[in-house]
Design a protein around this motif. Structure first.
Motif, PDB file in Angstrom:
ATOM      1  N   LEU A   5       0.833  -1.209   0.000  1.00 42.28           N
ATOM      2  CA  LEU A   5       0.000   0.000   0.000  1.00 42.28           C
ATOM      3  C   LEU A   5       0.868   1.260   0.000  1.00 42.28           C
ATOM      4  O   LEU A   5       0.548   2.242  -0.676  1.00 42.28           O
ATOM      5  N   ALA A   6       1.961   1.227   0.746  1.00 39.21           N
ATOM      6  CA  ALA A   6       2.865   2.380   0.765  1.00 39.21           C
ATOM      7  C   ALA A   6       3.499   2.594  -0.605  1.00 39.21           C
ATOM      8  O   ALA A   6       3.685   3.736  -1.050  1.00 39.21           O
ATOM      9  N   ALA A   7       3.822   1.497  -1.290  1.00 40.42           N
ATOM     10  CA  ALA A   7       4.406   1.610  -2.635  1.00 40.42           C
ATOM     11  C   ALA A   7       3.398   2.221  -3.608  1.00 40.42           C
ATOM     12  O   ALA A   7       3.769   3.007  -4.484  1.00 40.42           O
ATOM     13  N   LYS A   8       2.120   1.865  -3.464  1.00 43.88           N
ATOM     14  CA  LYS A   8       1.112   2.455  -4.351  1.00 43.88           C
ATOM     15  C   LYS A   8       0.941   3.941  -4.072  1.00 43.88           C
ATOM     16  O   LYS A   8       0.759   4.738  -4.998  1.00 43.88           O
ATOM     17  N   ILE A   9       0.999   4.329  -2.799  1.00 41.46           N
ATOM     18  CA  ILE A   9       0.941   5.757  -2.465  1.00 41.46           C
ATOM     19  C   ILE A   9       2.106   6.494  -3.113  1.00 41.46           C
ATOM     20  O   ILE A   9       1.961   7.598  -3.657  1.00 41.46           O
ATOM     21  N   ALA A  10       3.296   5.874  -3.072  1.00 43.56           N
ATOM     22  CA  ALA A  10       4.489   6.518  -3.639  1.00 43.56           C
ATOM     23  C   ALA A  10       4.332   6.769  -5.134  1.00 43.56           C
ATOM     24  O   ALA A  10       4.832   7.769  -5.661  1.00 43.56           O
ATOM     25  N   PHE A  11       3.633   5.874  -5.847  1.00 49.95           N
ATOM     26  CA  PHE A  11       3.501   6.004  -7.301  1.00 49.95           C
ATOM     27  C   PHE A  11       2.172   6.619  -7.703  1.00 49.95           C
ATOM     28  O   PHE A  11       1.860   6.705  -8.879  1.00 49.95           O
ATOM     29  N   ALA A  12       1.382   7.062  -6.742  1.00 50.14           N
ATOM     30  CA  ALA A  12       0.057   7.606  -7.063  1.00 50.14           C
ATOM     31  C   ALA A  12       0.143   8.858  -7.929  1.00 50.14           C
ATOM     32  O   ALA A  12      -0.770   9.148  -8.706  1.00 50.14           O
ATOM     33  N   LEU A  61      10.811   6.026  -1.513  1.00 49.68           N
ATOM     34  CA  LEU A  61      11.303   4.650  -1.341  1.00 49.68           C
ATOM     35  C   LEU A  61      12.155   4.535  -0.081  1.00 49.68           C
ATOM     36  O   LEU A  61      12.111   3.515   0.613  1.00 49.68           O
ATOM     37  N   LEU A  62      12.925   5.583   0.215  1.00 48.71           N
ATOM     38  CA  LEU A  62      13.776   5.558   1.414  1.00 48.71           C
ATOM     39  C   LEU A  62      12.920   5.511   2.685  1.00 48.71           C
ATOM     40  O   LEU A  62      13.281   4.825   3.650  1.00 48.71           O
ATOM     41  N   ILE A  63      11.782   6.221   2.684  1.00 51.78           N
ATOM     42  CA  ILE A  63      10.885   6.196   3.845  1.00 51.78           C
ATOM     43  C   ILE A  63      10.417   4.765   4.113  1.00 51.78           C
ATOM     44  O   ILE A  63      10.395   4.290   5.258  1.00 51.78           O
ATOM     45  N   ILE A  64      10.045   4.046   3.055  1.00 55.97           N
ATOM     46  CA  ILE A  64       9.569   2.668   3.208  1.00 55.97           C
ATOM     47  C   ILE A  64      10.691   1.762   3.707  1.00 55.97           C
ATOM     48  O   ILE A  64      10.487   0.918   4.585  1.00 55.97           O
ATOM     49  N   GLN A  65      11.910   1.937   3.164  1.00 54.62           N
ATOM     50  CA  GLN A  65      13.032   1.089   3.565  1.00 54.62           C
ATOM     51  C   GLN A  65      13.413   1.313   5.023  1.00 54.62           C
ATOM     52  O   GLN A  65      13.748   0.361   5.738  1.00 54.62           O
ATOM     53  N   VAL A  66      13.377   2.569   5.466  1.00 56.15           N
ATOM     54  CA  VAL A  66      13.680   2.867   6.874  1.00 56.15           C
ATOM     55  C   VAL A  66      12.636   2.228   7.784  1.00 56.15           C
ATOM     56  O   VAL A  66      12.963   1.650   8.833  1.00 56.15           O
TER      57      VAL A  66
END
Length: 287
Positions: free
Chosen positions: A70-77, A86-91
């Motif tokens: 879901l976070a990845a979809k928000i990033a590409f919305a 992407l760094l926010i998700i990895q952290v």
């Protein structure tokens, strides 16, 4: 006397010779051979999937995978993937793994899930409703839901701006997981502190009086659908060739035409919006 001694010596020698011959004719007794000891190798315990000690970790990681997607979809919305997002998700993944004391196998599973989520987000294969249902199937706690909303909001504001499509995705998630709106508003207020302050625009100087006022310029027309259109809205890259862009538009038409008859009103609304933008793209790239 001398002859007697010689005879006795000869008799003794003959006696020794006879004894030696008798010993040689007897079969030799072979010594019993000792059997070599077998080398014992320690038995290796083979793990078959998640064992009893892994059950808690398994349920925990299963609840985290939909959050990553879901976070990845928000990033590409907004049509593009920023490095900050992407760094926010990895952290978040690293902090989650550390707090849960995940083993190497579980961390690798999260990393693979992240790579797949980024690829699926680029290809628009992540369906918000489906991922929310997977999340709810894991019986998440209230803390898990807060964790999900925190991550999605952090991704949304990581580029110091909240895109309209990102806000729409947040609304979908809130609706599907039945998140408390009052709690959401509190989280939103706290997130605003992370936004960089923007400089206020300088006041425009008053125009000098002119004898004749110029007529107001007419707003740009965007076509029969009357909506602003950008290639990034539907995921078209400028580096693509014309045939590739046309083929991509056809694929997206098929996908959103199917969503346009979905029972869910939010999905239908999203599908109609994308179909309008795709119509503008088709006009633009007609051969």
């Amino acid at each position: 006397m001398f002859e007697t001694l010689i005879a006795i010596g000869l008799a003794y020698l003959l006696y020794k010779f006879a004894i030696n011959q008798a010993d040689k004719n007897q079969p030799k007794k072979s010594k019993p051979k000792t059997k070599p000891r077998k080398k014992t190798t320690p038995k290796v315990k083979v793990s078959e999937g998640w064992d009893d000690t892994d059950s808690d970790t398994s349920s925990a990681i299963n609840a985290k995978l939909p959050i990553i997607r879901l976070a990845a979809k928000i990033a590409f919305a907004d049509g593009k993937l920023e490095r900050k997002e992407l760094l926010i998700i990895q952290v978040w993944m690293q902090q989650t793994a550390d707090s849960g004391s995940y083993d190497t196998r579980t961390k690798k599973m999260m990393t693979n899930a992240f790579k797949q989520a980024v690829n699926d987000a680029r290809n628009r294969k992540i369906v918000t409703k489906s991922e929310c249902h997977k999340f709810l199937d894991c019986n998440p706690t209230n803390e898990d839901k807060i964790d999900l909303m925190n991550l999605c909001l952090d991704v949304m504001i990581s580029d110091d701006d909240a895109h309209k499509n990102e806000e729409t995705e947040i609304d979908y998630i809130v609706h599907y997981i039945n998140f408390d709106l009052e709690l959401l508003n509190k989280i939103r207020k706290s997130k605003k502190l992370k936004l960089k302050p923007r400089p206020k625009p300088k006041p425009k100087p008053k125009p000098k009086p002119k004898p004749k006022r110029k007529p107001k310029s007419k707003p740009k027309k965007y076509g029969s659908n009357d909506i602003p259109y950008m290639d990034s809205d539907i995921g078209i890259k400028s580096s693509w060739s014309l045939p590739k862009k046309q083929e991509f538009i056809k694929d997206q038409f098929r996908y959103y035409n199917a969503l346009a008859i979905n029972k869910d009103p939010l999905l239908r609304q999203e599908a109609h919006l994308m179909l309008k933008k795709l119509a503008e793209a088709r006009k633009k790239y007609q051969s």
